[in-house]
Design a protein around this motif. Structure first.
Motif, PDB file in Angstrom:
ATOM      1  N   ALA A 146       0.823  -1.200   0.000  1.00 41.24           N
ATOM      2  CA  ALA A 146       0.000   0.000   0.000  1.00 41.24           C
ATOM      3  C   ALA A 146       0.862   1.257   0.000  1.00 41.24           C
ATOM      4  N   ARG A 147       0.268   2.310  -0.534  1.00 42.37           N
ATOM      5  CA  ARG A 147       0.901   3.629  -0.515  1.00 42.37           C
ATOM      6  C   ARG A 147      -0.019   4.556   0.255  1.00 42.37           C
ATOM      7  N   GLY A 148       0.532   5.304   1.195  1.00 44.85           N
ATOM      8  CA  GLY A 148      -0.267   6.160   2.063  1.00 44.85           C
ATOM      9  C   GLY A 148      -0.991   7.266   1.317  1.00 44.85           C
ATOM     10  N   LYS A 149      -2.217   7.564   1.749  1.00 40.66           N
ATOM     11  CA  LYS A 149      -2.993   8.657   1.169  1.00 40.66           C
ATOM     12  C   LYS A 149      -2.674   9.947   1.908  1.00 40.66           C
ATOM     13  N   LYS A 150      -2.682  11.026   1.164  1.00 39.55           N
ATOM     14  CA  LYS A 150      -2.584  12.354   1.762  1.00 39.55           C
ATOM     15  C   LYS A 150      -3.984  12.774   2.186  1.00 39.55           C
ATOM     16  N   LEU A 151      -4.087  13.838   2.957  1.00 36.58           N
ATOM     17  CA  LEU A 151      -5.374  14.319   3.447  1.00 36.58           C
ATOM     18  C   LEU A 151      -6.320  14.659   2.297  1.00 36.58           C
ATOM     19  N   TYR A 152      -5.787  15.303   1.240  1.00 35.64           N
ATOM     20  CA  TYR A 152      -6.644  15.666   0.123  1.00 35.64           C
ATOM     21  C   TYR A 152      -7.128  14.435  -0.636  1.00 35.64           C
ATOM     22  N   ASP A 153      -6.334  13.362  -0.648  1.00 33.54           N
ATOM     23  CA  ASP A 153      -6.783  12.114  -1.277  1.00 33.54           C
ATOM     24  C   ASP A 153      -7.954  11.520  -0.507  1.00 33.54           C
ATOM     25  N   LYS A 154      -7.875  11.583   0.829  1.00 33.14           N
ATOM     26  CA  LYS A 154      -8.962  11.049   1.653  1.00 33.14           C
ATOM     27  C   LYS A 154     -10.238  11.845   1.420  1.00 33.14           C
ATOM     28  N   ARG A 155     -10.109  13.165   1.345  1.00 31.26           N
ATOM     29  CA  ARG A 155     -11.281  14.007   1.085  1.00 31.26           C
ATOM     30  C   ARG A 155     -11.871  13.689  -0.276  1.00 31.26           C
ATOM     31  N   GLN A 156     -11.024  13.504  -1.262  1.00 34.03           N
ATOM     32  CA  GLN A 156     -11.478  13.187  -2.612  1.00 34.03           C
ATOM     33  C   GLN A 156     -12.201  11.835  -2.630  1.00 34.03           C
ATOM     34  N   SER A 157     -11.673  10.844  -1.920  1.00 36.93           N
ATOM     35  CA  SER A 157     -12.312   9.527  -1.852  1.00 36.93           C
ATOM     36  C   SER A 157     -13.692   9.625  -1.206  1.00 36.93           C
ATOM     37  N   LEU A 158     -13.782  10.402  -0.114  1.00 37.36           N
ATOM     38  CA  LEU A 158     -15.072  10.580   0.555  1.00 37.36           C
ATOM     39  C   LEU A 158     -16.064  11.300  -0.346  1.00 37.36           C
ATOM     40  N   ALA A 159     -15.603  12.312  -1.070  1.00 39.88           N
ATOM     41  CA  ALA A 159     -16.486  13.047  -1.978  1.00 39.88           C
ATOM     42  C   ALA A 159     -16.983  12.133  -3.098  1.00 39.88           C
ATOM     43  N   GLN A 160     -16.108  11.310  -3.628  1.00 44.66           N
ATOM     44  CA  GLN A 160     -16.494  10.370  -4.695  1.00 44.66           C
ATOM     45  C   GLN A 160     -17.516   9.364  -4.179  1.00 44.66           C
ATOM     46  N   LYS A 161     -17.293   8.840  -2.982  1.00 49.04           N
ATOM     47  CA  LYS A 161     -18.222   7.885  -2.386  1.00 49.04           C
ATOM     48  C   LYS A 161     -19.588   8.525  -2.162  1.00 49.04           C
ATOM     49  N   ASP A 162     -19.586   9.778  -1.680  1.00 47.47           N
ATOM     50  CA  ASP A 162     -20.823  10.513  -1.438  1.00 47.47           C
ATOM     51  C   ASP A 162     -21.574  10.759  -2.753  1.00 47.47           C
ATOM     52  N   ALA A 163     -20.837  11.132  -3.799  1.00 47.97           N
ATOM     53  CA  ALA A 163     -21.456  11.373  -5.106  1.00 47.97           C
ATOM     54  C   ALA A 163     -22.079  10.088  -5.655  1.00 47.97           C
ATOM     55  N   ASN A 164     -21.371   8.976  -5.527  1.00 45.42           N
ATOM     56  CA  ASN A 164     -21.914   7.691  -6.001  1.00 45.42           C
ATOM     57  C   ASN A 164     -23.175   7.305  -5.233  1.00 45.42           C
ATOM     58  N   ARG A 165     -23.189   7.571  -3.930  1.00 39.90           N
ATOM     59  CA  ARG A 165     -24.355   7.274  -3.106  1.00 39.90           C
ATOM     60  C   ARG A 165     -25.560   8.102  -3.557  1.00 39.90           C
ATOM     61  N   LYS A 166     -25.342   9.383  -3.849  1.00 37.26           N
ATOM     62  CA  LYS A 166     -26.422  10.253  -4.310  1.00 37.26           C
ATOM     63  C   LYS A 166     -26.959   9.817  -5.669  1.00 37.26           C
ATOM     64  N   ILE A 167     -26.076   9.384  -6.545  1.00 34.73           N
ATOM     65  CA  ILE A 167     -26.497   8.890  -7.867  1.00 34.73           C
ATOM     66  C   ILE A 167     -27.355   7.644  -7.711  1.00 34.73           C
ATOM     67  N   GLU A 168     -26.917   6.718  -6.847  1.00 29.13           N
ATOM     68  CA  GLU A 168     -27.690   5.498  -6.610  1.00 29.13           C
ATOM     69  C   GLU A 168     -29.079   5.819  -6.061  1.00 29.13           C
ATOM     70  N   GLN A 169     -29.166   6.759  -5.120  1.00 29.44           N
ATOM     71  CA  GLN A 169     -30.462   7.139  -4.548  1.00 29.44           C
ATOM     72  C   GLN A 169     -31.365   7.758  -5.612  1.00 29.44           C
ATOM     73  N   ALA A 170     -30.802   8.604  -6.463  1.00 23.28           N
ATOM     74  CA  ALA A 170     -31.576   9.235  -7.523  1.00 23.28           C
ATOM     75  C   ALA A 170     -32.098   8.203  -8.517  1.00 23.28           C
ATOM     76  N   MET A 171     -31.272   7.205  -8.817  1.00 15.34           N
ATOM     77  CA  MET A 171     -31.694   6.141  -9.748  1.00 15.34           C
ATOM     78  C   MET A 171     -32.811   5.302  -9.147  1.00 15.34           C
ATOM     79  N   LYS A 172     -32.720   5.021  -7.839  1.00 10.57           N
ATOM     80  CA  LYS A 172     -33.784   4.254  -7.182  1.00 10.57           C
ATOM     81  C   LYS A 172     -35.094   5.017  -7.191  1.00 10.57           C
ATOM     82  N   GLU A 173     -35.027   6.301  -6.856  1.00 14.93           N
ATOM     83  CA  GLU A 173     -36.242   7.128  -6.834  1.00 14.93           C
ATOM     84  C   GLU A 173     -36.885   7.223  -8.206  1.00 14.93           C
ATOM     85  N   ARG A 174     -36.067   7.273  -9.228  1.00 20.30           N
ATOM     86  CA  ARG A 174     -36.581   7.409 -10.591  1.00 20.30           C
ATOM     87  C   ARG A 174     -37.302   6.150 -11.048  1.00 20.30           C
ATOM     88  N   TYR A 175     -36.803   4.978 -10.662  1.00 15.05           N
ATOM     89  CA  TYR A 175     -37.377   3.739 -11.151  1.00 15.05           C
ATOM     90  C   TYR A 175     -38.415   3.141 -10.194  1.00 15.05           C
TER      91      TYR A 175
END
Length: 154
Positions: free
Chosen positions: A124-153
């Protein structure tokens, strides 16, 4: 692993948050006394553990295995260095990656494989603080997309 059965004894959930996982490798672990009985009861903590190569052998440090209650004199020090069992060629490859590429060896999980305790090690290679923030933001965005897709269908 068997179908529908998780043989995990302990997992390092913090590892995927703090590190970029490049590759994984399975290793045996040398245990003494009543450590296996304690592991089977789920009394292990590998969140702060790491592995290092010393004298051509791989050791895991900071892995806490609590003493077995009925173990009396057969209990070992909970934080002792434990030797990992790998082939010499695997150790040479890991040593090369650790020195040249600047990776870290961390255990991801302890599990049972045909009655034997195994460790899943990650390069493994250590993450910097900004990498961790970016990972959390990406995870949050994916979660919102999944919720929107569920609501739509629905």
């Amino acid at each position: 692993m068997a179908k529908g059965k998780d043989n995990s004894l302990a997992t390092n959930r913090k590892a995927r948050h703090d590190y970029f996982i490049e590759s994984t490798i399975e290793a045996g672990i040398e245990l003494r006394g009543t450590e296996v009985k304690s592991l089977r009861q789920g009394k292990a903590n590998i969140s702060d553990a790491y592995a290092e190569i010393v004298g051509g052998e791989v050791y895991v440090e900071n892995m806490h295995i609590s003493p077995y209650k009925q173990g009396n004199i057969f209990n070992m020090d909970p934080l002792r260095k434990r030797k990992l069992l790998l082939h010499k060629s695997e150790i040479r490859k890991l040593d090369r990656d650790l020195t040249l590429k600047g990776y870290t060896l961390i255990p991801l999980r302890l599990y049972l494989n045909r009655g034997r305790v195994k460790v899943e090690l990650a390069l493994a290679r250590g993450k910097k603080l900004y990498d961790k923030r970016q990972s959390l933001a990406q995870k949050d965005a994916n979660r919102k997309i999944e919720q929107a897709m569920k609501e739509r269908y629905i």
